[in-house]
Design a protein around this motif. Sequence first.
Motif, mmCIF file in Angstrom:
data_model
loop_
_atom_site.group_PDB
_atom_site.id
_atom_site.type_symbol
_atom_site.label_atom_id
_atom_site.label_comp_id
_atom_site.label_asym_id
_atom_site.label_seq_id
_atom_site.Cartn_x
_atom_site.Cartn_y
_atom_site.Cartn_z
ATOM 1 N N ARG A 84 -5.588 -6.708 -8.553
ATOM 2 C CA ARG A 84 -6.022 -6.434 -7.182
ATOM 3 C C ARG A 84 -4.966 -5.634 -6.425
ATOM 4 O O ARG A 84 -5.290 -4.683 -5.707
ATOM 5 N N ALA A 85 -3.706 -5.982 -6.630
ATOM 6 C CA ALA A 85 -2.632 -5.208 -5.985
ATOM 7 C C ALA A 85 -2.601 -3.790 -6.547
ATOM 8 O O ALA A 85 -2.386 -2.820 -5.808
ATOM 9 N N ALA A 86 -2.813 -3.657 -7.852
ATOM 10 C CA ALA A 86 -2.797 -2.327 -8.478
ATOM 11 C C ALA A 86 -3.952 -1.475 -7.962
ATOM 12 O O ALA A 86 -3.786 -0.275 -7.706
ATOM 13 N N LEU A 87 -5.127 -2.093 -7.791
ATOM 14 C CA LEU A 87 -6.289 -1.332 -7.309
ATOM 15 C C LEU A 87 -6.098 -0.913 -5.844
ATOM 16 O O LEU A 87 -6.400 0.235 -5.474
ATOM 17 N N ALA A 88 -5.599 -1.816 -5.030
ATOM 18 C CA ALA A 88 -5.352 -1.468 -3.618
ATOM 19 C C ALA A 88 -4.327 -0.343 -3.533
ATOM 20 O O ALA A 88 -4.480 0.599 -2.745
ATOM 21 N N GLN A 89 -3.293 -0.409 -4.368
ATOM 22 C CA GLN A 89 -2.280 0.645 -4.364
ATOM 23 C C GLN A 89 -2.887 1.979 -4.785
ATOM 24 O O GLN A 89 -2.605 3.026 -4.191
ATOM 25 N N PHE A 90 -3.723 1.952 -5.826
ATOM 26 C CA PHE A 90 -4.362 3.197 -6.285
ATOM 27 C C PHE A 90 -5.214 3.800 -5.165
ATOM 28 O O PHE A 90 -5.161 5.003 -4.901
ATOM 29 N N ALA A 91 -6.005 2.964 -4.488
ATOM 30 C CA ALA A 91 -6.883 3.465 -3.427
ATOM 31 C C ALA A 91 -6.062 4.087 -2.301
ATOM 32 O O ALA A 91 -6.360 5.197 -1.840
ATOM 33 N N ARG A 92 -4.999 3.401 -1.876
ATOM 34 C CA ARG A 92 -4.168 3.948 -0.796
ATOM 35 C C ARG A 92 -3.504 5.246 -1.234
ATOM 36 O O ARG A 92 -3.420 6.209 -0.466
ATOM 37 N N PHE A 93 -3.010 5.268 -2.467
ATOM 38 C CA PHE A 93 -2.388 6.490 -2.978
ATOM 39 C C PHE A 93 -3.382 7.648 -2.980
ATOM 40 O O PHE A 93 -3.079 8.748 -2.511
ATOM 41 N N HIS A 94 -4.573 7.416 -3.512
ATOM 42 C CA HIS A 94 -5.561 8.496 -3.647
ATOM 43 C C HIS A 94 -5.941 9.046 -2.266
ATOM 44 O O HIS A 94 -6.024 10.264 -2.070
ATOM 45 N N ILE A 95 -6.168 8.147 -1.300
ATOM 46 C CA ILE A 95 -6.508 8.578 0.056
ATOM 47 C C ILE A 95 -5.372 9.432 0.650
ATOM 48 O O ILE A 95 -5.601 10.544 1.129
ATOM 49 N N GLY A 96 -4.150 8.918 0.588
ATOM 50 C CA GLY A 96 -3.025 9.631 1.202
ATOM 51 C C GLY A 96 -2.810 10.994 0.563
ATOM 52 O O GLY A 96 -2.602 11.998 1.255
ATOM 53 N N TYR A 97 -2.904 11.044 -0.776
ATOM 54 C CA TYR A 97 -2.650 12.299 -1.488
ATOM 55 C C TYR A 97 -3.718 13.335 -1.153
ATOM 56 O O TYR A 97 -3.412 14.511 -0.940
ATOM 57 N N HIS A 98 -4.962 12.907 -1.101
ATOM 58 C CA HIS A 98 -6.052 13.864 -0.917
ATOM 59 C C HIS A 98 -6.236 14.301 0.539
ATOM 60 O O HIS A 98 -6.630 15.431 0.802
ATOM 61 N N ILE A 99 -5.955 13.393 1.488
ATOM 62 C CA ILE A 99 -6.049 13.770 2.902
ATOM 63 C C ILE A 99 -5.168 14.984 3.197
ATOM 64 O O ILE A 99 -5.519 15.849 3.990
ATOM 65 N N ASP A 100 -4.025 15.047 2.536
ATOM 66 C CA ASP A 100 -3.076 16.138 2.793
ATOM 67 C C ASP A 100 -3.449 17.450 2.123
ATOM 68 O O ASP A 100 -2.786 18.458 2.357
ATOM 69 N N ARG A 101 -4.429 17.461 1.246
ATOM 70 C CA ARG A 101 -4.697 18.653 0.426
ATOM 71 C C ARG A 101 -6.179 19.023 0.390
ATOM 72 O O ARG A 101 -6.745 19.201 -0.687
ATOM 73 N N PRO A 102 -6.821 19.151 1.549
ATOM 74 C CA PRO A 102 -8.274 19.409 1.511
ATOM 75 C C PRO A 102 -8.644 20.700 0.765
ATOM 76 O O PRO A 102 -9.668 20.733 0.075
ATOM 77 N N GLU A 103 -7.829 21.760 0.895
ATOM 78 C CA GLU A 103 -8.187 23.014 0.218
ATOM 79 C C GLU A 103 -8.098 22.871 -1.293
ATOM 80 O O GLU A 103 -8.979 23.325 -2.021
ATOM 81 N N ALA A 104 -7.033 22.240 -1.775
ATOM 82 C CA ALA A 104 -6.872 22.073 -3.222
ATOM 83 C C ALA A 104 -7.988 21.195 -3.788
ATOM 84 O O ALA A 104 -8.513 21.451 -4.877
ATOM 85 N N VAL A 105 -8.367 20.161 -3.042
ATOM 86 C CA VAL A 105 -9.436 19.261 -3.495
ATOM 87 C C VAL A 105 -10.770 20.012 -3.536
ATOM 88 O O VAL A 105 -11.535 19.903 -4.499
ATOM 89 N N PHE A 106 -11.018 20.792 -2.498
ATOM 90 C CA PHE A 106 -12.252 21.573 -2.427
ATOM 91 C C PHE A 106 -12.359 22.490 -3.650
ATOM 92 O O PHE A 106 -13.382 22.528 -4.338
ATOM 93 N N ILE A 107 -11.287 23.195 -3.943
ATOM 94 C CA ILE A 107 -11.290 24.114 -5.086
ATOM 95 C C ILE A 107 -11.435 23.337 -6.399
ATOM 96 O O ILE A 107 -12.162 23.755 -7.302
ATOM 97 N N ALA A 108 -10.749 22.196 -6.492
ATOM 98 C CA ALA A 108 -10.774 21.417 -7.746
ATOM 99 C C ALA A 108 -12.197 21.012 -8.123
ATOM 100 O O ALA A 108 -12.538 20.913 -9.297
ATOM 101 N N TYR A 109 -13.055 20.770 -7.106
ATOM 102 C CA TYR A 109 -14.427 20.392 -7.414
ATOM 103 C C TYR A 109 -15.344 21.600 -7.501
ATOM 104 O O TYR A 109 -16.192 21.696 -8.365
#
Lengths: 196, 196
Positions: A84-109
């Motif tokens: 549960r701690a690992a999953l919460a950490q993954f979710a927070r990490f993914h949100i923080g990383y992607h919020i900062d990079r909308p253009e890269a995420v857009f292109i990646a998809y």
Amino acid sequence: MARTAGSHAETTGPRVRAAAQRLIARHGYAAVSMRQIAAEVGVQAGALYLYTPDKQTLLFDLMRLHMEELLAACEALPEPCDPRAALAQFARFHIGYHIDRPEAVFIAYMELRNLSPENFAVIEGLRRRYEERLEAILRAGTAVGVFALPDLRLATRAIIAMLTGVTHWFRDMGPMGRDEVADQYAEMVLKTASAR
Amino acid sequence: MARTAGSHAETTGPRVRAAAQRLIARHGYAAVSMRQIAAEVGVQAGALYLYTPDKQTLLFDLMRLHMEELLAACEALPEPCDPRAALAQFARFHIGYHIDRPEAVFIAYMELRNLSPENFAVIEGLRRRYEERLEAILRAGTAVGVFALPDLRLATRAIIAMLTGVTHWFRDMGPMGRDEVADQYAEMVLKTASAR
């Protein structure tokens, strides 16, 4: 010290990629020319070919670097034993990383359709490696009965889609800060996976 | 009966939109010309302007029709009183509707950037109306204590992103059928919203 071709390439490479990312996110890969990218960087079109052999390679480099940096950042996280701690950490990490990079995420998809088959296979492989980080957490939690998910691969993709969606609307959220958004997503993801 | 301009427009309009949808999903709005769309339909470029004044209107029509049809289909569903039944129904509906329309979904997200401000406002309004269908279900469930979600708008967007993600990978799922996929998503969404 004299400026060498090498040190020049080191500073121009990132500028070329940044310009390509801006233009491709705005107009789409097929509509952007090497000439436009050169103009955005402020170099002659011919000079661009010192840094990249063609537009396909430039797109591939953008997508590959995005995935490699994401993987490296994820692999550098501590690894809590508690699923549960690992999953919460993954979710927070993914949100923080992607919020900062909308253009890269857009292109990646969006630009997967424009990769050559060989390049697509490399990007898909990196994406699978990232998905497997989450899938391993879900598997560990399922093994000890704290999570209950009939198909781990489907659940992995569903959770990643839920989290990545934050890039579509985060700027609209007004007063809600990054940490609060990350907390709410982490809580929802824990419930999604939970054995009830 | 003689073929009138009206009946001709009725059959050519859908063919024009289908051709535009295929080409825009493949290459992106900015890279597709009216001339290419005409060639795909099998008419002269000039003839295309009988059906649509310009490419912007064509894109807007594609996105507006997609959202209007989605809304009409959603509003035609029965309305279960039990919030859990209503949420499961919404999840299954959203999965089934989107699995069948990957190109329309792709355009609906990716080409928002290419809408004029007035057209963007209309599409955003339709999208909000659709989101409000889900938000009302979450609100009703929260009011009676079967759901617990601190921010209904954030949860609405997270759930829609999770469900829409199915269009990225459904074709890879091999033996898993649509109903099984819809069931698994519905189950996850119920857990995501639940009060535990």
